[in-house]
Design a protein around this motif. Sequence first.
Motif, PDB file in Angstrom:
ATOM      1  N   ASN A  72     -21.475  70.187  47.784  1.00 60.12           N
ATOM      2  CA  ASN A  72     -22.095  71.134  48.751  1.00 60.12           C
ATOM      3  C   ASN A  72     -22.165  71.135  50.104  1.00 60.12           C
ATOM      4  O   ASN A  72     -20.947  71.215  50.258  1.00 60.12           O
ATOM      5  CB  ASN A  72     -23.328  69.009  48.521  1.00 60.12           C
ATOM      6  N   ALA A  73     -22.778  70.907  51.067  1.00 57.19           N
ATOM      7  CA  ALA A  73     -22.331  71.335  52.411  1.00 57.19           C
ATOM      8  C   ALA A  73     -21.110  69.944  53.119  1.00 57.19           C
ATOM      9  O   ALA A  73     -20.740  70.061  53.299  1.00 57.19           O
ATOM     10  CB  ALA A  73     -22.872  71.487  53.419  1.00 57.19           C
ATOM     11  N   THR A  74     -22.347  68.400  52.392  1.00 58.04           N
ATOM     12  CA  THR A  74     -21.346  67.746  52.658  1.00 58.04           C
ATOM     13  C   THR A  74     -20.094  67.269  52.249  1.00 58.04           C
ATOM     14  O   THR A  74     -19.683  66.902  53.523  1.00 58.04           O
ATOM     15  CB  THR A  74     -22.735  66.093  52.320  1.00 58.04           C
ATOM     16  N   HIS A  98     -26.720  66.614  61.580  1.00 58.53           N
ATOM     17  CA  HIS A  98     -26.949  65.982  60.654  1.00 58.53           C
ATOM     18  C   HIS A  98     -26.390  64.727  60.409  1.00 58.53           C
ATOM     19  O   HIS A  98     -24.921  64.778  60.158  1.00 58.53           O
ATOM     20  CB  HIS A  98     -27.199  66.976  59.441  1.00 58.53           C
ATOM     21  N   ASN A 145     -23.836  71.566  64.630  1.00 55.99           N
ATOM     22  CA  ASN A 145     -24.318  73.031  63.739  1.00 55.99           C
ATOM     23  C   ASN A 145     -25.159  74.184  64.203  1.00 55.99           C
ATOM     24  O   ASN A 145     -25.420  74.036  65.375  1.00 55.99           O
ATOM     25  CB  ASN A 145     -25.708  71.305  63.564  1.00 55.99           C
ATOM     26  N   ASN A 149     -31.696  70.965  61.070  1.00 52.50           N
ATOM     27  CA  ASN A 149     -32.803  71.381  60.267  1.00 52.50           C
ATOM     28  C   ASN A 149     -33.726  70.423  59.672  1.00 52.50           C
ATOM     29  O   ASN A 149     -34.634  70.360  59.346  1.00 52.50           O
ATOM     30  CB  ASN A 149     -31.853  70.287  59.208  1.00 52.50           C
ATOM     31  N   ASP A 174     -21.109  73.585  60.820  1.00 51.16           N
ATOM     32  CA  ASP A 174     -21.957  73.347  59.636  1.00 51.16           C
ATOM     33  C   ASP A 174     -22.908  74.874  59.103  1.00 51.16           C
ATOM     34  O   ASP A 174     -24.174  74.720  60.596  1.00 51.16           O
ATOM     35  CB  ASP A 174     -22.253  72.063  60.437  1.00 51.16           C
ATOM     36  N   ALA A 176     -25.218  74.609  57.295  1.00 50.22           N
ATOM     37  CA  ALA A 176     -26.780  74.221  56.059  1.00 50.22           C
ATOM     38  C   ALA A 176     -27.555  74.981  56.177  1.00 50.22           C
ATOM     39  O   ALA A 176     -27.801  75.334  54.991  1.00 50.22           O
ATOM     40  CB  ALA A 176     -25.973  72.970  56.335  1.00 50.22           C
ATOM     41  N   GLN A 177     -28.390  75.610  57.237  1.00 49.38           N
ATOM     42  CA  GLN A 177     -29.569  75.658  57.131  1.00 49.38           C
ATOM     43  C   GLN A 177     -28.995  77.426  57.811  1.00 49.38           C
ATOM     44  O   GLN A 177     -30.372  78.504  58.214  1.00 49.38           O
ATOM     45  CB  GLN A 177     -30.019  75.116  58.834  1.00 49.38           C
ATOM     46  N   HIS A 199     -27.138  75.512  47.624  1.00 53.79           N
ATOM     47  CA  HIS A 199     -28.280  75.656  47.002  1.00 53.79           C
ATOM     48  C   HIS A 199     -29.652  75.975  48.060  1.00 53.79           C
ATOM     49  O   HIS A 199     -30.515  75.456  47.472  1.00 53.79           O
ATOM     50  CB  HIS A 199     -28.535  73.963  46.396  1.00 53.79           C
ATOM     51  N   LYS A 200     -28.972  76.141  49.171  1.00 53.57           N
ATOM     52  CA  LYS A 200     -30.214  76.357  49.991  1.00 53.57           C
ATOM     53  C   LYS A 200     -29.803  77.894  50.225  1.00 53.57           C
ATOM     54  O   LYS A 200     -30.881  78.510  49.541  1.00 53.57           O
ATOM     55  CB  LYS A 200     -30.208  75.956  51.562  1.00 53.57           C
TER      56      LYS A 200
HETATM   57  C1  PLP Z   1     -27.610  70.031  58.896  1.00 49.94           C
HETATM   58  C2  PLP Z   1     -26.917  69.986  57.817  1.00 49.94           C
HETATM   59  N1  PLP Z   1     -25.275  69.706  57.691  1.00 49.94           N
HETATM   60  C3  PLP Z   1     -25.471  69.388  56.508  1.00 49.94           C
HETATM   61  C4  PLP Z   1     -26.211  68.751  55.333  1.00 49.94           C
HETATM   62  C5  PLP Z   1     -26.245  68.901  53.815  1.00 49.94           C
HETATM   63  O1  PLP Z   1     -26.474  69.899  53.418  1.00 49.94           O
HETATM   64  P1  PLP Z   1     -25.951  68.994  51.886  1.00 49.94           P
HETATM   65  O2  PLP Z   1     -26.950  68.890  50.802  1.00 49.94           O
HETATM   66  O3  PLP Z   1     -25.640  69.893  51.408  1.00 49.94           O
HETATM   67  O4  PLP Z   1     -25.246  68.404  51.384  1.00 49.94           O
HETATM   68  C6  PLP Z   1     -27.838  69.491  55.447  1.00 49.94           C
HETATM   69  C7  PLP Z   1     -28.736  68.966  54.157  1.00 49.94           C
HETATM   70  O5  PLP Z   1     -29.706  69.054  54.772  1.00 49.94           O
HETATM   71  C8  PLP Z   1     -28.432  70.273  56.658  1.00 49.94           C
HETATM   72  O6  PLP Z   1     -29.168  70.589  57.582  1.00 49.94           O
END
Ligand code: PLP
Length: 383
Positions: A72-74, A98, A145, A149, A174, A176-177, A199-200
């Motif tokens: 995942n992104a984390t 995040h 970021n 989010n 990052d 992710a969004q 997955h987003k």
């Molecule tokens: C800005 C941001 N970074 C990181 C993440 C982590 O993503 P993941 O749930 O794929 O680990 C999120 C998840 O919502 C996010 O919004």
Amino acid sequence: MVVYLDNAATTWPKPAEVIEAVKDCLENKGANPGRGGHRLSLEAGHVLLETRERIATLFGIPDPLRVIFTLNATDAINIGLRGVLSPGDHVVTTSMEHNAAARPLYYLAKEGVEVTWVQADSSGLVDPDDIKKSLRPNTKMIFLNHASNVCGTVQPAIEVGQIAREAGVIFFLDAAQSAGYLDIKVDDLKVDLMAFPGHKGLYGPQGTGGLYVGPGVNLRPLRVGGTGSSSEDLEQPPILPDLLESGTPNTPGIAGLGAGIKYLLGKGVARLRAQTEKLLDTLLNGLAEIPKVKVIGPARERERVPVVSFLVEGLDPSEVAFVLDKVYNIAVRPGLHCAPLAHKTLGTFPAGTVRASLSSMNTESDIEALLNAITQICQEIAR
Ligand SMILES: Cc1ncc(COP(=O)(O)O)c(C=O)c1O
């Protein structure tokens, strides 16, 4: 039918092609990729290669082998941060991060990494000059970021990338969004590392994500182990992606991710974005007309991703989300959205906000349903 407005957490529903690709992989390509010379293993390996190539096409990455699959992104953020930063290094980041980044950075700070948190303004926007002013001789990285989010604010990534490049520090984005929604090309943004979820906005299954590793960035692997390559040697193979990918990958998930990106590229990122932006306009205009509602975040005319945070006067965000779920069958997310620093910045800590986040799979009737429900909730509390 549920009205699903929690796409910032995970996009749902997935395109039919994604479900079909996962099923096809489980049924027909179920072997372990890169672990054997037999046909099924080679076919599974092809699934990985094809998805890597699609990710590279989407983000303008010249060498697909610089794309690492993650959970995942984390996971990607942890691999990137821990792979670069050592005690005594300095990293500049922001108050809009995040917990996926804020927590690893908090722990790295305990281990002796110096962290500067640049404060964003009350709309969540960071001034690139503040980032520039925070640089020190021992700065190793700027971590940003790309899009909030919590409230959808998009940061000036081009300017920040330029600052990083001029200072000779690693620019870690990052996405992710923003991945799959904004047009991201790694060279345009001068990105050295980029974490993204599968997955987003890329429409893939949960359990997928990735890390782009730019040329010139040498990462220490967070995990070492079997790669199916150089097996005679106890040293981890130094080549990408093997250096950072140990153990059996999520091949069915990656097959789904490949199908998600194919869907995105086929429809066109810009076209899908325009479709979602229309819904976003309807939502923001509608919320602005409800007297007891306050929208948090950037001014309407600013670029943003389709993540909307709002408050309903007199009600806790969790009460609003509870009623939306139980009475109206509408899924939103209340609270802090794993981003307490961002909520402190926006003035919405500790109760947080109600967050409605959209994808191109939403329809005008989803937005109407939310607006009608919020209007009724407001009328109820006025009685
Ligand atoms: C800005 C941001 N970074 C990181 C993440 C982590 O993503 P993941 O749930 O794929 O680990 C999120 C998840 O919502 C996010 O919004």
